[in-house]
Design an enzyme around this catalytic site. Structure first.
Site, PDB file in Angstrom:
ATOM      1  N   VAL A 196       7.211  -0.290   5.634  1.00  0.00           N
ATOM      2  CA  VAL A 196       6.388  -0.545   4.460  1.00  0.00           C
ATOM      3  C   VAL A 196       5.022  -0.992   4.967  1.00  0.00           C
ATOM      4  CG1 VAL A 196       7.191  -2.947   4.293  1.00  0.00           C
ATOM      5  CG2 VAL A 196       6.236  -1.813   2.279  1.00  0.00           C
ATOM      6  N   VAL A 197       3.964  -0.601   4.257  1.00  0.00           N
ATOM      7  CA  VAL A 197       2.608  -0.981   4.650  1.00  0.00           C
ATOM      8  C   VAL A 197       2.051  -1.922   3.596  1.00  0.00           C
ATOM      9  CG1 VAL A 197       0.287  -0.187   5.222  1.00  0.00           C
ATOM     10  CG2 VAL A 197       2.270   1.213   5.833  1.00  0.00           C
ATOM     11  N   ASP A 202       1.980  15.041  12.978  1.00  0.00           N
ATOM     12  CA  ASP A 202       2.167  14.837  11.536  1.00  0.00           C
ATOM     13  C   ASP A 202       0.817  14.775  10.818  1.00  0.00           C
ATOM     14  OD1 ASP A 202       3.633  14.570   9.224  1.00  0.00           O
ATOM     15  OD2 ASP A 202       3.925  12.413   9.424  1.00  0.00           O
ATOM     16  N   LYS A 231       1.653  -2.553   8.952  1.00  0.00           N
ATOM     17  CA  LYS A 231       2.875  -1.751   8.862  1.00  0.00           C
ATOM     18  C   LYS A 231       4.033  -2.614   9.358  1.00  0.00           C
ATOM     19  CE  LYS A 231       3.139   2.661  10.039  1.00  0.00           C
ATOM     20  NZ  LYS A 231       3.224   3.885  10.875  1.00  0.00           N
ATOM     21  N   LEU A 254       0.817  -1.213   0.000  1.00  0.00           N
ATOM     22  CA  LEU A 254       0.000   0.000   0.000  1.00  0.00           C
ATOM     23  C   LEU A 254       0.850   1.262   0.000  1.00  0.00           C
ATOM     24  CD1 LEU A 254      -2.730  -1.030   2.612  1.00  0.00           C
ATOM     25  CD2 LEU A 254      -3.016  -0.863   0.133  1.00  0.00           C
ATOM     26  N   GLY A 255       2.024   1.209   0.634  1.00  0.00           N
ATOM     27  CA  GLY A 255       2.887   2.383   0.710  1.00  0.00           C
ATOM     28  C   GLY A 255       4.180   2.030   1.413  1.00  0.00           C
ATOM     29  N   GLY A 264       7.964   3.896   3.404  1.00  0.00           N
ATOM     30  CA  GLY A 264       8.695   5.048   3.903  1.00  0.00           C
ATOM     31  C   GLY A 264      10.124   4.651   4.212  1.00  0.00           C
ATOM     32  N   THR A 265      10.831   5.528   4.921  1.00  0.00           N
ATOM     33  CA  THR A 265      12.241   5.285   5.211  1.00  0.00           C
ATOM     34  C   THR A 265      12.442   4.028   6.036  1.00  0.00           C
ATOM     35  OG1 THR A 265      12.602   7.676   5.198  1.00  0.00           O
ATOM     36  CG2 THR A 265      14.332   6.306   6.165  1.00  0.00           C
ATOM     37  N   PHE A 266      11.614   3.845   7.049  1.00  0.00           N
ATOM     38  CA  PHE A 266      11.800   2.737   7.972  1.00  0.00           C
ATOM     39  C   PHE A 266      10.705   1.682   7.882  1.00  0.00           C
ATOM     40  CE2 PHE A 266      13.656   6.478  10.176  1.00  0.00           C
ATOM     41  CZ  PHE A 266      14.981   6.078  10.160  1.00  0.00           C
TER      42      PHE A 266
END
Length: 460
Positions: free
Chosen positions: A180-181, A294, A196, A173-174, A176-178
């Site tokens: 994955v989803v 955020d 996640k 789904l997405g 990031g740096t640390f």
């Protein structure tokens, strides 16, 4: 296959109907070769349709005609729109069984956003998305394909196991740096989740083990303690030596940024209940002592009935080592409050309070109303300067005919002095919520809105 002669206009019947005789046959049927999760329906309800080889020789027809196994009603639905069936990959009876999608429609069938050629067929896989009416949100119907584990190749490779549950990974789904989803289905219940997966080794390379452990525990405690309809719920948390897994509810409508990019700005009157939902959720979080830090459109998810849920409480993002705060948060800087940018020693106990979330939500409101970013610049230094002065452009608000009350609320949410900035409870009592917008919803988007959407695309 010829379509019967029948009127083509939209009906007022229920958007989905599965024959009662068929419904009885497919309950607990071991011959199910695929499940379709209807993630977008005209009535906003999610349905799960198990497709079995015991019905109509395994050929499932979808369309408006009453003879279809699954009857769909909508202005973009043909009498016989498409069919799904199981068959051999090629003409040989010894070839593997696969699931086919065969299009028969006049208005088009879309697979993973690509329109199929009429009367063509293609092989379906786990995580594929079938759509009718793509590009017309009010008419869109969509399905998510799930192939049962026993039919999936390399199924063990795509499994994640906790002590009590087995999850089959469908797709990403997405990332990031640390973290994955992944979209996953719990094998026993058939329920969908977003998992996640945090790479612990990457985090430990940028921070001391003690600090990382403290941050992990703090965020996990927050996730476990939050129970509110406006917050994405945590189902379970488990880990192995290398990774931490956070199993969250799957919100099928995607995030607010994707919605705005696809559809442009939201009418002012329609924004009011959406902002009210978000303010009420923030009020709950802040009463629990939780500051999100955020808030941005990418972290606001949309259900099929357009309820908003705040997600991503920063487990992957709050971890940072020798890099500066701006380096860590550069992707979300346009939504950060001035006091955050001015803080010289940024950490989890930094010198700012929950008013930072109000500022970020003010930016989100601006984006919803205009489909443009309030503080945007190609230069990071210029962006910081604009935020520090609270200098956002008023023109997009005027072009979208936003009311004086709406502009006043944005001004009060984007007050650079946090002590003077409006609170959640004060914002909920603002006159904007009790006035009626005088202009009608604008469709289709104007050229200026198209340009604004391009800005959103480039910034996301």
């Amino acid at each position: 296959m010829e379509e019967p002669e029948e009127a083509t206009q939209a009906t007022q019947e229920a958007p989905l109907h599965v024959s009662q005789n068929i419904a009885k046959q497919v309950v607990n049927n071991e011959n199910v070769f695929m499940k379709l999760v209807m993630t977008r329906m005209l009535d906003g309800k999610t349905e799960v349709i198990p497709l079995t080889t015991d019905v109509h020789n395994g050929f499932w027809r979808f369309g408006r005609h009453k003879s279809c196994e699954v009857v769909l009603n909508g202005p973009r639905v043909s009498n016989f729109h498409f069919e799904i069936y199981q068959g051999h990959r090629n003409d040989s009876d010894e070839s593997e069984n696969v699931v086919f999608l065969h299009d028969h429609s006049s208005n088009g069938t879309f697979l993973n956003f690509e329109r199929l050629a009429k009367n063509s067929r293609t092989i379906l896989s786990n995580g594929d998305e079938i759509r009718i009416g793509l590009g017309v949100p009010k008419d869109e119907i969509s399905f998510l394909c799930q192939v049962p584990v026993k039919h999936s190749r390399d199924s063990q490779k795509n499994m994640i196991k906790s002590e009590n549950s087995h999850y089959e990974i469908i797709r990403t789904l997405g990332s990031g740096t640390f973290a994955v989803v992944k979209l996953a289905v719990e094998v026993n219940s058939g329920k969908w989740y977003a998992i996640k997966i945090i790479n612990k080794r990457k985090i430990l390379l940028t921070s001391s083990e003690k600090r990382a452990t403290e941050m992990f525990q703090r965020e996990i405690d927050i996730l476990k303690s939050l129970h509110h309809p406006g917050v994405v719920q945590c189902h379970e948390i488990f880990e192995n030596d290398d990774e931490l897994f956070i199993v969250m509810e799957y919100v099928e409508g995607g995030d607010l940024m994707d919605f705005l990019i696809a559809n442009g700005s939201i009418d002012e009157q329609d924004c009011k209940p959406l902002l009210k939902q978000l303010l009420e959720t923030l009020l709950h979080l802040h009463k629990q002592g939780v500051t999100h830090r955020d808030i941005k459109p990418e972290n606001i998810l949309i259900t099929n009935d357009f309820h908003l849920k705040i997600s991503d409480f920063g487990l992957a993002k709050v971890i940072h080592g020798t890099g500066t705060f701006l380096e860590t948060f550069c992707g979300t800087m346009g939504y950060l409050a001035p006091e955050v940018l001015k803080s010289k020693n940024v950490n989890l106990d930094g010198g700012y309070d929950d008013k930072v979330d109000i500022w970020s939500l003010g930016c989100v409101l601006y984006v919803m109303l205009t489909a443009s970013i309030p503080f945007a610049s190609s230069s990071q230094a210029k962006c910081i300067e604009l935020i520090s002065k609270g200098a956002y452009p008023i023109e997009p608000l005027l072009e979208n005919e936003i009311s004086e009350e709406g502009i006043d609320l944005i001004n009060r949410m984007l007050e650079i002095n946090p002590e003077k900035r409006i609170s959640e409870s004060e914002a909920l009592q603002h006159p904007w919520f009790y006035t009626v917008s005088t202009h009608e919803h604008r469709t289709p988007p104007s050229s200026s809105e198209h340009e604004a959407t391009e800005q959103l695309n480039s910034s996301s």
